[in-house]
Structures are given as structure tokens and as C-alpha cells.
Design a protein around this motif. Structure first.
Motif, PDB file in Angstrom:
ATOM      1  N   MET A   1       0.864  -1.341  -0.003  1.00 58.72           N
ATOM      2  CA  MET A   1       0.140  -0.060   0.011  1.00 58.72           C
ATOM      3  C   MET A   1       0.773   1.440   0.112  1.00 58.72           C
ATOM      4  O   MET A   1       2.175   1.253   0.541  1.00 58.72           O
ATOM      5  N   GLY A   2       0.387   2.442  -0.477  1.00 58.83           N
ATOM      6  CA  GLY A   2       0.920   3.662  -0.570  1.00 58.83           C
ATOM      7  C   GLY A   2       0.241   4.719  -0.506  1.00 58.83           C
ATOM      8  O   GLY A   2      -0.855   4.774  -0.712  1.00 58.83           O
ATOM      9  N   TRP A   3       1.022   6.030  -0.499  1.00 55.80           N
ATOM     10  CA  TRP A   3       0.458   7.371  -0.719  1.00 55.80           C
ATOM     11  C   TRP A   3       1.046   7.701  -1.925  1.00 55.80           C
ATOM     12  O   TRP A   3       2.227   7.739  -2.051  1.00 55.80           O
TER      13      TRP A   3
ATOM     14  N   VAL B   1       4.641   9.061  -2.512  1.00 56.11           N
ATOM     15  CA  VAL B   1       5.132   9.925  -1.187  1.00 56.11           C
ATOM     16  C   VAL B   1       5.691   8.910  -0.374  1.00 56.11           C
ATOM     17  O   VAL B   1       6.730   8.878   0.221  1.00 56.11           O
ATOM     18  N   ALA B   2       5.019   7.782   0.039  1.00 53.62           N
ATOM     19  CA  ALA B   2       5.248   6.656   1.093  1.00 53.62           C
ATOM     20  C   ALA B   2       4.775   5.389   0.654  1.00 53.62           C
ATOM     21  O   ALA B   2       3.757   5.525  -0.053  1.00 53.62           O
ATOM     22  N   ALA B   3       5.176   4.407   1.087  1.00 54.06           N
ATOM     23  CA  ALA B   3       4.624   3.069   0.954  1.00 54.06           C
ATOM     24  C   ALA B   3       4.811   1.966   2.147  1.00 54.06           C
ATOM     25  O   ALA B   3       5.865   2.505   2.802  1.00 54.06           O
ATOM     26  N   ILE B   4       4.032   1.118   2.257  1.00 52.84           N
ATOM     27  CA  ILE B   4       3.974   0.190   3.381  1.00 52.84           C
ATOM     28  C   ILE B   4       3.820  -1.247   3.270  1.00 52.84           C
ATOM     29  O   ILE B   4       2.927  -1.172   2.213  1.00 52.84           O
ATOM     30  N   SER B   5       4.672  -2.284   3.473  1.00 50.75           N
ATOM     31  CA  SER B   5       4.284  -3.670   3.172  1.00 50.75           C
ATOM     32  C   SER B   5       3.413  -4.056   4.662  1.00 50.75           C
ATOM     33  O   SER B   5       4.052  -4.231   5.523  1.00 50.75           O
ATOM     34  N   PRO B   6       2.303  -4.418   4.507  1.00 53.08           N
ATOM     35  CA  PRO B   6       1.386  -4.477   5.753  1.00 53.08           C
ATOM     36  C   PRO B   6       2.026  -6.014   6.300  1.00 53.08           C
ATOM     37  O   PRO B   6       1.701  -6.254   7.375  1.00 53.08           O
TER      38      PRO B   6
ATOM     39  N   MET C   1      -3.019  17.018  -4.105  1.00 54.15           N
ATOM     40  CA  MET C   1      -4.047  16.190  -3.849  1.00 54.15           C
ATOM     41  C   MET C   1      -3.283  14.882  -3.450  1.00 54.15           C
ATOM     42  O   MET C   1      -2.485  14.338  -4.074  1.00 54.15           O
ATOM     43  N   TYR C   2      -3.591  14.383  -2.470  1.00 58.54           N
ATOM     44  CA  TYR C   2      -3.090  12.884  -1.935  1.00 58.54           C
ATOM     45  C   TYR C   2      -4.027  11.680  -2.020  1.00 58.54           C
ATOM     46  O   TYR C   2      -5.277  11.945  -1.477  1.00 58.54           O
ATOM     47  N   TYR C   3      -3.388  10.610  -2.659  1.00 58.34           N
ATOM     48  CA  TYR C   3      -4.259   9.595  -2.922  1.00 58.34           C
ATOM     49  C   TYR C   3      -3.491   8.288  -2.146  1.00 58.34           C
ATOM     50  O   TYR C   3      -2.334   8.269  -2.161  1.00 58.34           O
ATOM     51  N   CYS C   4      -4.670   7.430  -1.583  1.00 61.93           N
ATOM     52  CA  CYS C   4      -4.133   6.282  -1.146  1.00 61.93           C
ATOM     53  C   CYS C   4      -4.169   5.153  -2.097  1.00 61.93           C
ATOM     54  O   CYS C   4      -5.194   5.340  -2.973  1.00 61.93           O
ATOM     55  N   ALA C   5      -3.138   4.023  -2.074  1.00 65.17           N
ATOM     56  CA  ALA C   5      -3.496   3.196  -3.173  1.00 65.17           C
ATOM     57  C   ALA C   5      -3.016   1.898  -2.722  1.00 65.17           C
ATOM     58  O   ALA C   5      -2.201   1.799  -1.579  1.00 65.17           O
ATOM     59  N   ALA C   6      -3.462   0.798  -3.264  1.00 68.35           N
ATOM     60  CA  ALA C   6      -2.935  -0.533  -2.860  1.00 68.35           C
ATOM     61  C   ALA C   6      -2.944  -1.547  -3.793  1.00 68.35           C
ATOM     62  O   ALA C   6      -3.826  -1.503  -4.951  1.00 68.35           O
ATOM     63  N   ARG C   7      -2.352  -2.619  -3.987  1.00 67.69           N
ATOM     64  CA  ARG C   7      -2.453  -3.847  -4.718  1.00 67.69           C
ATOM     65  C   ARG C   7      -2.325  -5.157  -3.978  1.00 67.69           C
ATOM     66  O   ARG C   7      -1.873  -5.164  -2.712  1.00 67.69           O
ATOM     67  N   VAL C   8      -3.002  -6.179  -4.761  1.00 70.84           N
ATOM     68  CA  VAL C   8      -2.957  -7.217  -3.969  1.00 70.84           C
ATOM     69  C   VAL C   8      -2.026  -8.338  -4.489  1.00 70.84           C
ATOM     70  O   VAL C   8      -1.879  -9.246  -3.590  1.00 70.84           O
ATOM     71  N   ALA C   9      -1.515  -8.259  -5.623  1.00 69.92           N
ATOM     72  CA  ALA C   9      -0.446  -8.906  -6.131  1.00 69.92           C
ATOM     73  C   ALA C   9       0.873  -8.677  -6.103  1.00 69.92           C
ATOM     74  O   ALA C   9       1.052  -7.430  -5.492  1.00 69.92           O
ATOM     75  N   THR C  10       1.814  -9.240  -6.265  1.00 68.24           N
ATOM     76  CA  THR C  10       2.980  -8.933  -6.318  1.00 68.24           C
ATOM     77  C   THR C  10       3.495  -7.957  -7.240  1.00 68.24           C
ATOM     78  O   THR C  10       2.503  -7.697  -8.323  1.00 68.24           O
ATOM     79  N   LEU C  11       4.421  -7.160  -7.269  1.00 67.71           N
ATOM     80  CA  LEU C  11       4.753  -6.156  -8.192  1.00 67.71           C
ATOM     81  C   LEU C  11       4.828  -6.835  -9.512  1.00 67.71           C
ATOM     82  O   LEU C  11       5.411  -7.875  -9.852  1.00 67.71           O
ATOM     83  N   SER C  12       4.128  -6.120 -10.550  1.00 65.01           N
ATOM     84  CA  SER C  12       4.350  -6.535 -11.859  1.00 65.01           C
ATOM     85  C   SER C  12       5.567  -6.325 -12.558  1.00 65.01           C
ATOM     86  O   SER C  12       6.026  -5.348 -12.093  1.00 65.01           O
ATOM     87  N   ALA C  13       5.907  -7.056 -13.403  1.00 68.21           N
ATOM     88  CA  ALA C  13       7.274  -6.825 -13.980  1.00 68.21           C
ATOM     89  C   ALA C  13       7.518  -5.569 -14.839  1.00 68.21           C
ATOM     90  O   ALA C  13       8.660  -5.073 -14.945  1.00 68.21           O
ATOM     91  N   ILE C  14       6.493  -4.819 -15.201  1.00 69.16           N
ATOM     92  CA  ILE C  14       6.448  -3.770 -15.889  1.00 69.16           C
ATOM     93  C   ILE C  14       7.232  -2.752 -15.173  1.00 69.16           C
ATOM     94  O   ILE C  14       7.519  -1.565 -15.501  1.00 69.16           O
ATOM     95  N   TRP C  15       6.956  -2.827 -13.690  1.00 63.37           N
ATOM     96  CA  TRP C  15       7.071  -1.584 -13.019  1.00 63.37           C
ATOM     97  C   TRP C  15       8.560  -2.031 -12.152  1.00 63.37           C
ATOM     98  O   TRP C  15       9.047  -1.008 -11.442  1.00 63.37           O
TER      99      TRP C  15
ATOM    100  N   HIS D   1       0.153   1.593   9.355  1.00 67.52           N
ATOM    101  CA  HIS D   1      -1.063   0.731   8.883  1.00 67.52           C
ATOM    102  C   HIS D   1      -1.683  -0.070  10.273  1.00 67.52           C
ATOM    103  O   HIS D   1      -0.894  -0.755  10.932  1.00 67.52           O
ATOM    104  N   ASP D   2      -2.786   0.224  10.457  1.00 63.94           N
ATOM    105  CA  ASP D   2      -3.561  -0.415  11.573  1.00 63.94           C
ATOM    106  C   ASP D   2      -4.239  -1.713  11.000  1.00 63.94           C
ATOM    107  O   ASP D   2      -5.353  -1.620  10.321  1.00 63.94           O
ATOM    108  N   SER D   3      -3.608  -3.002  11.279  1.00 58.33           N
ATOM    109  CA  SER D   3      -4.204  -3.941  10.666  1.00 58.33           C
ATOM    110  C   SER D   3      -5.520  -4.466  11.426  1.00 58.33           C
ATOM    111  O   SER D   3      -6.522  -4.974  10.664  1.00 58.33           O
ATOM    112  N   ALA D   4      -5.728  -4.071  12.582  1.00 58.17           N
ATOM    113  CA  ALA D   4      -7.092  -4.518  12.916  1.00 58.17           C
ATOM    114  C   ALA D   4      -8.188  -3.804  12.435  1.00 58.17           C
ATOM    115  O   ALA D   4      -9.267  -4.263  12.077  1.00 58.17           O
TER     116      ALA D   4
END
Length: 131
Positions: A34-36, A48-53, A93-107, A72-75
Motif C-alpha cells: 500500500m502507499g500514498w 510519497v510513501a509506501a508500506i508492506s503490511p 491532492m493525496y491519494y492512497c493506493a493498494a495492490r493485492v498482487a506482487t509487483l508487476s514486472a513492468i514496474w 497501518h492498523d491491521s485490526a
């Protein structure tokens, strides 16, 4: 399918602080990463920032090191961005973002804060810092 909703944006003066929140809801999919991101008028979106939950490891853009803290508050499944000592150049403008898969090879190779790596994005919350 995840849904993300940010809050906490406001207008503050230089040197002020804000805490942004991102509520993550939806299916049972858990975010892998996840990240901002932020985007100022006339500028490209930047990470801006990112975190591995899973392990709590965090990453910051150089401009945010020492001033921003991502957590990140997992609860509650809420991600936060604590921003201190805000500057006019933090206005965006600040956006939060997330992915459920591992990082795609293109990035791969574009840096851990690559703003386009995510699948899910919130609608954003405005931060304005006046001098």
C-alpha cells in the motif's frame, strides 16, 4: 476488489501537521502493498510513501524523510500518513493506493514508490499549505 477512501486533508500553515487516513474495505482480498501518492496542479503524480503490511516495512520519498510517517492498523485496516513540518510545496491532492498482487514486472526497476504500480486507488484528499 478493494475500496479505498481517504480523509484528513485540510488547509494548514507552513510548519503545521496533518494526519491522513485511508480506510480499506471490500472483499477478503488483503493488500500486498500500500502507499500514498500525490499530485500537484501541473505536475506528474509522485509516490510519497509506501508500506508492506506483512512486515511493516516502510518507504519514503526523499522529500518526506524525517517529516512523514506511514503506518497501518491491521485490526481496523486503515493506513495513515502523518505529515509534520509541512511546506507550501507539499500542497497537492493525496491519494492512497493498494495492490493485492506482487509487483508487476513492468514496474520493476522504477523504484518502490512508483505511483502506477497499484491496482486500487482512492479519490483523494486535498492538502493545502500556505506560507
Amino acid at each position: 476488489l478493494l475500496e479505498l477512501m481517504e480523509s484528513g486533508g485540510d488547509s494548514v500553515q507552513t510548519g503545521g501537521s496533518l494526519r491522513l487516513s485511508c480506510v480499506i474495505s471490500g472483499s477478503t482480498d488483503e493488500a500486498n502493498f500500500m502507499g500514498w501518492n500525490r499530485q500537484a496542479p501541473g505536475k506528474e503524480e509522485e509516490g510519497v510513501a509506501a508500506i508492506s503490511p506483512g512486515n511493516g516495512e516502510t518507504y519514503y520519498a526523499e522529500f518526506g524523510q524525517g517529516r512523514f510517517t506511514c503506518s497501518h492498523d491491521s485490526a481496523k485496516n486503515v493506513m495513515y500518513l502523518q505529515m509534520n513540518d509541512l511546506k507550501p510545496e507539499d500542497t497537492a491532492m493525496y491519494y492512497c493506493a493498494a495492490r493485492v498482487a506482487t509487483l508487476s514486472a513492468i514496474w520493476r526497476g522504477r523504484g518502490v514508490l512508483e505511483p502506477r504500480q497499484y491496482k486500487y486507488y482512492g479519490r483523494g484528499t486535498q492538502v493545502t499549505v500556505s506560507s
